[in-house]
Design a protein around this motif. Sequence first.
Motif, mmCIF file in Angstrom:
data_model
loop_
_atom_site.group_PDB
_atom_site.id
_atom_site.type_symbol
_atom_site.label_atom_id
_atom_site.label_comp_id
_atom_site.label_asym_id
_atom_site.label_seq_id
_atom_site.Cartn_x
_atom_site.Cartn_y
_atom_site.Cartn_z
ATOM 1 N N ALA A 57 0.718 -1.207 0.120
ATOM 2 C CA ALA A 57 -0.073 -0.038 0.122
ATOM 3 C C ALA A 57 0.865 1.303 0.209
ATOM 4 O O ALA A 57 0.307 2.486 -0.541
ATOM 5 C CB ALA A 57 -0.873 0.079 1.101
ATOM 6 N N LEU A 58 2.024 1.147 0.671
ATOM 7 C CA LEU A 58 2.759 2.321 0.510
ATOM 8 C C LEU A 58 3.439 2.786 -0.878
ATOM 9 O O LEU A 58 3.681 4.033 -0.900
ATOM 10 C CB LEU A 58 4.360 2.004 1.367
ATOM 11 C CG LEU A 58 4.071 1.681 2.656
ATOM 12 C CD1 LEU A 58 5.380 1.331 3.313
ATOM 13 C CD2 LEU A 58 3.594 2.960 3.490
ATOM 14 N N ASN A 59 3.203 1.891 -1.878
ATOM 15 C CA ASN A 59 3.584 2.325 -3.192
ATOM 16 C C ASN A 59 2.584 1.399 -4.378
ATOM 17 O O ASN A 59 3.195 0.614 -4.778
ATOM 18 C CB ASN A 59 5.134 2.173 -3.660
ATOM 19 C CG ASN A 59 5.497 2.527 -4.984
ATOM 20 O OD1 ASN A 59 4.761 3.029 -5.827
ATOM 21 N ND2 ASN A 59 6.857 2.665 -5.109
ATOM 22 N N PRO A 60 1.724 1.883 -4.478
ATOM 23 C CA PRO A 60 0.560 1.322 -5.341
ATOM 24 C C PRO A 60 0.970 1.196 -6.680
ATOM 25 O O PRO A 60 0.409 0.599 -7.724
ATOM 26 C CB PRO A 60 -0.702 1.878 -5.095
ATOM 27 C CG PRO A 60 -0.574 3.126 -4.570
ATOM 28 C CD PRO A 60 0.912 3.007 -3.778
ATOM 29 N N ARG A 61 1.789 2.093 -7.007
ATOM 30 C CA ARG A 61 2.270 2.082 -8.599
ATOM 31 C C ARG A 61 3.317 0.983 -9.023
ATOM 32 O O ARG A 61 3.553 0.706 -10.235
ATOM 33 C CB ARG A 61 3.295 3.470 -8.638
ATOM 34 C CG ARG A 61 2.588 4.740 -8.498
ATOM 35 C CD ARG A 61 3.441 5.981 -9.002
ATOM 36 N NE ARG A 61 4.721 5.880 -8.480
ATOM 37 C CZ ARG A 61 5.110 6.318 -7.083
ATOM 38 N NH1 ARG A 61 4.080 6.864 -6.277
ATOM 39 N NH2 ARG A 61 6.309 6.191 -6.579
ATOM 40 N N VAL A 67 7.500 -11.155 -4.761
ATOM 41 C CA VAL A 67 8.537 -11.936 -5.408
ATOM 42 C C VAL A 67 8.536 -13.335 -4.535
ATOM 43 O O VAL A 67 8.326 -13.426 -3.491
ATOM 44 C CB VAL A 67 9.957 -11.315 -5.142
ATOM 45 C CG1 VAL A 67 10.292 -10.889 -3.849
ATOM 46 C CG2 VAL A 67 10.904 -12.104 -6.110
ATOM 47 N N HIS A 68 8.781 -14.221 -5.609
ATOM 48 C CA HIS A 68 8.499 -15.694 -5.054
ATOM 49 C C HIS A 68 9.813 -16.239 -5.706
ATOM 50 O O HIS A 68 9.849 -16.569 -6.800
ATOM 51 C CB HIS A 68 7.172 -16.115 -5.427
ATOM 52 C CG HIS A 68 7.018 -17.747 -5.162
ATOM 53 N ND1 HIS A 68 6.124 -18.384 -5.664
ATOM 54 C CD2 HIS A 68 7.793 -18.433 -4.231
ATOM 55 C CE1 HIS A 68 6.235 -19.881 -5.161
ATOM 56 N NE2 HIS A 68 7.049 -19.721 -4.237
ATOM 57 N N PHE A 69 10.669 -16.614 -4.658
ATOM 58 C CA PHE A 69 11.824 -17.508 -5.076
ATOM 59 C C PHE A 69 11.733 -18.944 -4.529
ATOM 60 O O PHE A 69 11.202 -19.216 -3.604
ATOM 61 C CB PHE A 69 13.222 -17.017 -4.115
ATOM 62 C CG PHE A 69 13.613 -15.631 -4.449
ATOM 63 C CD1 PHE A 69 14.063 -15.164 -5.526
ATOM 64 C CD2 PHE A 69 13.161 -14.481 -3.281
ATOM 65 C CE1 PHE A 69 14.404 -13.656 -5.587
ATOM 66 C CE2 PHE A 69 13.293 -13.291 -3.491
ATOM 67 C CZ PHE A 69 14.119 -12.842 -4.708
ATOM 68 N N TYR A 97 17.030 -8.407 0.108
ATOM 69 C CA TYR A 97 15.819 -8.379 0.645
ATOM 70 C C TYR A 97 15.869 -8.757 2.300
ATOM 71 O O TYR A 97 15.191 -9.284 2.804
ATOM 72 C CB TYR A 97 14.864 -9.605 0.082
ATOM 73 C CG TYR A 97 14.523 -9.495 -1.376
ATOM 74 C CD1 TYR A 97 13.242 -8.761 -1.491
ATOM 75 C CD2 TYR A 97 15.251 -9.551 -2.335
ATOM 76 C CE1 TYR A 97 12.801 -8.290 -2.913
ATOM 77 C CE2 TYR A 97 14.955 -9.290 -3.728
ATOM 78 C CZ TYR A 97 13.550 -8.684 -3.957
ATOM 79 O OH TYR A 97 13.200 -8.571 -5.311
ATOM 80 N N GLY A 98 17.029 -8.648 2.831
ATOM 81 C CA GLY A 98 17.224 -8.927 3.983
ATOM 82 C C GLY A 98 16.563 -8.087 5.173
ATOM 83 O O GLY A 98 16.258 -8.754 6.094
ATOM 84 N N VAL A 122 8.611 -3.788 -2.178
ATOM 85 C CA VAL A 122 8.367 -2.665 -1.636
ATOM 86 C C VAL A 122 9.096 -2.429 -0.346
ATOM 87 O O VAL A 122 8.662 -3.430 0.591
ATOM 88 C CB VAL A 122 6.605 -2.175 -1.900
ATOM 89 C CG1 VAL A 122 6.630 -0.862 -1.209
ATOM 90 C CG2 VAL A 122 6.443 -2.308 -3.211
ATOM 91 N N ASP A 123 9.873 -1.580 0.012
ATOM 92 C CA ASP A 123 10.350 -1.600 1.534
ATOM 93 C C ASP A 123 9.597 -0.610 2.088
ATOM 94 O O ASP A 123 8.412 -0.114 2.029
ATOM 95 C CB ASP A 123 11.752 -0.944 1.112
ATOM 96 C CG ASP A 123 11.978 0.584 1.021
ATOM 97 O OD1 ASP A 123 10.970 1.244 0.926
ATOM 98 O OD2 ASP A 123 12.971 0.938 0.977
ATOM 99 N N GLU A 124 9.923 -0.547 3.521
ATOM 100 C CA GLU A 124 9.024 0.199 4.498
ATOM 101 C C GLU A 124 8.876 1.706 4.210
ATOM 102 O O GLU A 124 8.210 2.268 5.037
ATOM 103 C CB GLU A 124 9.633 0.008 5.940
ATOM 104 C CG GLU A 124 10.869 0.475 6.144
ATOM 105 C CD GLU A 124 12.096 0.080 5.700
ATOM 106 O OE1 GLU A 124 13.211 0.609 6.040
ATOM 107 O OE2 GLU A 124 12.168 -1.126 5.108
#
Length: 165
Positions: A57-61, A67-69, A97-98, A122-124
């Motif tokens: 929600a912080l970056n809907p763009r 991501v699924h590894f 992604y740590g 998307v980060d915090e």
Amino acid sequence: MVPKVNSGANVYGVLQYNRIKVEAGEGRILYMQGIPERSDGRFSIEECAEAFGYYTALNPRVRKPVVHFSLNPSPEDKLTDEQFREIAREYMERMGYGNQPYIVFKHKDIDRQHLHVVSLRVDENGHKLPHDFEARRSMEILRDLERKYNLHPSCLLYTSDAADE
């Protein structure tokens, strides 16, 4: 190890896939980072999706924030759960992604035990994590981890949905 990198828009779908494996006895959660654990120890897709949803929600763009590894060692490699956790943690750190919320699932539905790791791009702060050449970087990191953990080297090429944004 053979990596597979996928991205998508729907975290619920990838969590549902993993829940089905867990409920069938073919998988289990090895590790969760940045996601509140339930006091009863059960896995709740809704609660995990809500935790991930905060970030998206912080970056809907960002059209494909999930991501699924999939990390697939040789069938000859017999790893403990702790080794799998350490490999997953180091892999996620080196992939960038740590600090992200993520869930590590261990599956045993095929001829080898393997990992599925679900996280977000998307980060915090709402910034999109860079994912240029992610499949190539994934392969290089796993080659290093094969050497570090004395695993059988994979001769297969990585797969990716590299057409993501």
